[in-house]
Design a protein around this motif. Sequence first.
Motif, PDB file in Angstrom:
ATOM      1  N   PRO A 211       0.821  -1.223   0.000  1.00 23.54           N
ATOM      2  CA  PRO A 211       0.000   0.000   0.000  1.00 23.54           C
ATOM      3  C   PRO A 211       0.855   1.274   0.000  1.00 23.54           C
ATOM      4  N   SER A 212       1.975   1.253   0.737  1.00 18.60           N
ATOM      5  CA  SER A 212       2.811   2.462   0.800  1.00 18.60           C
ATOM      6  C   SER A 212       3.448   2.760  -0.555  1.00 18.60           C
ATOM      7  N   LEU A 213       3.820   1.705  -1.305  1.00 15.59           N
ATOM      8  CA  LEU A 213       4.384   1.910  -2.649  1.00 15.59           C
ATOM      9  C   LEU A 213       3.342   2.572  -3.550  1.00 15.59           C
ATOM     10  N   VAL A 214       2.100   2.100  -3.482  1.00 13.19           N
ATOM     11  CA  VAL A 214       1.029   2.659  -4.326  1.00 13.19           C
ATOM     12  C   VAL A 214       0.795   4.130  -3.984  1.00 13.19           C
ATOM     13  N   VAL A 215       0.769   4.435  -2.674  1.00 12.99           N
ATOM     14  CA  VAL A 215       0.548   5.818  -2.245  1.00 12.99           C
ATOM     15  C   VAL A 215       1.722   6.701  -2.650  1.00 12.99           C
ATOM     16  N   ASN A 216       2.956   6.191  -2.506  1.00 14.25           N
ATOM     17  CA  ASN A 216       4.140   6.954  -2.927  1.00 14.25           C
ATOM     18  C   ASN A 216       4.103   7.250  -4.422  1.00 14.25           C
ATOM     19  N   ALA A 217       3.695   6.243  -5.206  1.00 15.87           N
ATOM     20  CA  ALA A 217       3.625   6.414  -6.669  1.00 15.87           C
ATOM     21  C   ALA A 217       2.531   7.423  -7.030  1.00 15.87           C
ATOM     22  N   MET A 218       1.405   7.363  -6.317  1.00 11.80           N
ATOM     23  CA  MET A 218       0.294   8.288  -6.570  1.00 11.80           C
ATOM     24  C   MET A 218       0.723   9.720  -6.237  1.00 11.80           C
ATOM     25  N   GLY A 219       1.390   9.877  -5.093  1.00  9.23           N
ATOM     26  CA  GLY A 219       1.869  11.196  -4.687  1.00  9.23           C
ATOM     27  C   GLY A 219       2.891  11.743  -5.663  1.00  9.23           C
ATOM     28  N   GLN A 220       3.821  10.883  -6.109  1.00  8.95           N
ATOM     29  CA  GLN A 220       4.851  11.299  -7.056  1.00  8.95           C
ATOM     30  C   GLN A 220       4.225  11.761  -8.375  1.00  8.95           C
ATOM     31  N   ALA A 221       3.221  11.019  -8.856  1.00  3.06           N
ATOM     32  CA  ALA A 221       2.540  11.381 -10.111  1.00  3.06           C
ATOM     33  C   ALA A 221       1.826  12.725  -9.970  1.00  3.06           C
ATOM     34  N   PHE A 222       1.168  12.923  -8.834  1.00  2.00           N
ATOM     35  CA  PHE A 222       0.400  14.148  -8.587  1.00  2.00           C
ATOM     36  C   PHE A 222       1.322  15.358  -8.504  1.00  2.00           C
ATOM     37  N   PHE A 223       2.407  15.212  -7.730  1.00  2.00           N
ATOM     38  CA  PHE A 223       3.303  16.345  -7.511  1.00  2.00           C
ATOM     39  C   PHE A 223       4.153  16.638  -8.740  1.00  2.00           C
ATOM     40  N   SER A 224       4.494  15.601  -9.504  1.00  2.00           N
ATOM     41  CA  SER A 224       5.403  15.813 -10.637  1.00  2.00           C
ATOM     42  C   SER A 224       4.748  16.637 -11.741  1.00  2.00           C
ATOM     43  N   LEU A 225       3.423  16.698 -11.770  1.00  2.00           N
ATOM     44  CA  LEU A 225       2.744  17.490 -12.799  1.00  2.00           C
ATOM     45  C   LEU A 225       2.374  18.902 -12.312  1.00  2.00           C
ATOM     46  N   SER A 226       3.002  19.343 -11.222  1.00  2.00           N
ATOM     47  CA  SER A 226       2.772  20.711 -10.695  1.00  2.00           C
ATOM     48  C   SER A 226       1.307  20.953 -10.347  1.00  2.00           C
ATOM     49  N   LEU A 227       0.617  19.941  -9.862  1.00  2.00           N
ATOM     50  CA  LEU A 227      -0.806  20.086  -9.560  1.00  2.00           C
ATOM     51  C   LEU A 227      -0.999  20.611  -8.134  1.00  2.00           C
ATOM     52  N   GLY A 228      -2.123  21.314  -7.921  1.00  5.27           N
ATOM     53  CA  GLY A 228      -2.492  21.708  -6.571  1.00  5.27           C
ATOM     54  C   GLY A 228      -1.895  23.017  -6.070  1.00  5.27           C
ATOM     55  N   VAL A 229      -1.189  23.772  -6.928  1.00  5.41           N
ATOM     56  CA  VAL A 229      -0.665  25.068  -6.467  1.00  5.41           C
ATOM     57  C   VAL A 229      -1.007  26.207  -7.429  1.00  5.41           C
ATOM     58  N   GLY A 230      -1.852  25.918  -8.422  1.00  5.37           N
ATOM     59  CA  GLY A 230      -2.327  26.976  -9.308  1.00  5.37           C
ATOM     60  C   GLY A 230      -1.455  27.245 -10.533  1.00  5.37           C
TER      61      GLY A 230
END
Length: 447
Positions: A211-230
């Motif tokens: 589960p931690s690998l899946v969450v780490n991968a999800m977080g990495q994908a989300f953050f790598s696309l500059s999402l969530g800061v406008g």
Amino acid sequence: MASNSRGHFSSRFGFILAAAGSAVGLGNVWGFPTQTASNGGGAFLVVYLAMVFLIAFPMLVAELTIGRYGQSNPIASLKSVWTNSRFGAPVLGVIAMIAASMILSFYSILAGWLMGFAIAPLLELFGLSAAAEWLINFSNGRNLLLTLAFSLLTIFVVRKGVANGIEKWSTRLMPVLFVLFAIMIVYIFTQPGAMDGLKMYLVPDFSHLSPSLVVNAMGQAFFSLSLGVGTMMVYGSYLKKDVNIPKTAAQVASIDTAVAFAAGLMILPAMFVAKHNGVEIFNDAGELISSGDLVFTVLPAMFDTMGSAGILLAVGFFILMVIAALTSSISMLEVPVACAQDELKMERGTATFVIGGIILILSVIIALNFGSLFDLVAEISTVYMQPLIGLAFAIIVGWVWNRNKLLQELQQGCPELATSLFWKIWPWYVRIVCPIAIAAIFLVTVI
């Protein structure tokens, strides 16, 4: 709505490279390979690729669409979508602006270090060993000088505007980034030990799945696309109305993912080359010894074992890192600058210098109190603010924005969208799957 004098990207290609440049940062070139090495290699890669497609891409479409609909900064664009909220939209826009500024404040310090590591081998070459040592060793003087240099570089690009600054420099720097990657990967592949790293990277061992690998991968994908800061919302506001947003978002996500993949192709084999050359990489339990310092200790140690070729490789590698950092930093500074231009009616040049100066002062405070502030600011902005803002964006697009207006905005660049498979899936997907996934990332990370 913003005035017609508002800047626009001059071409779709320019936008794609600028948006990809925003997404391509230290998260791809440093974070992704480190996460991959720490999470068993190939298994992490497979899950990461799935998460980019399943979570990051739908949210990228959402942020770009809000920005283009509002044709303004995140504060005004969110107000144009969330029409029945007097305070919610402006507050959320301001929080996104603060998050982008906070990330830039610590990011500039890291990027400054990379500039130092790029210059140091050249100084060594000319016999200036003491200056080279000073540039790569931690000190307040070194941190302040290099942070100032990187911040001024960022301010210089953003001050020039959308077409003449952000687009122009992104279309120059991104091809250089690709060429440097290709050269580095080809050279690393010729070194003894590289194939062991390649095998770890490309052959998935699913016994590492957790589960931690899946969450780490999800977080990495989300953050790598500059999402969530406008940032993507602001870039979306500079898009012309005839651009097909889902198609363009797919191209941006593809370039971003390709760069992360290439970084893995370079850094994981390089780690095993370093191991072959006697550099300690893993501990007795097989865990990465120093994931945070990988770029500043392991790779320079590897370059040192390669003689004169190592000097050229070190310079090329750290220039590549600085380019990746700069294409991201200009998008982060653009968020508060766009807000100051639209909301406070400031001139771009004035807004860039004032806000860039304020963020630089914050960087200086962090640099002078590094032990107590650096990790704290990084954690507050990326672990807490970024996913929660992203969650709010998903809820606004999925539950608040009028579905017909959303469809009309997307149809301007793709008239046949209403009958497409994308429109059958994406609206409910952003409404239900994305908020649950982002909330899961947040909860697991925090707990």
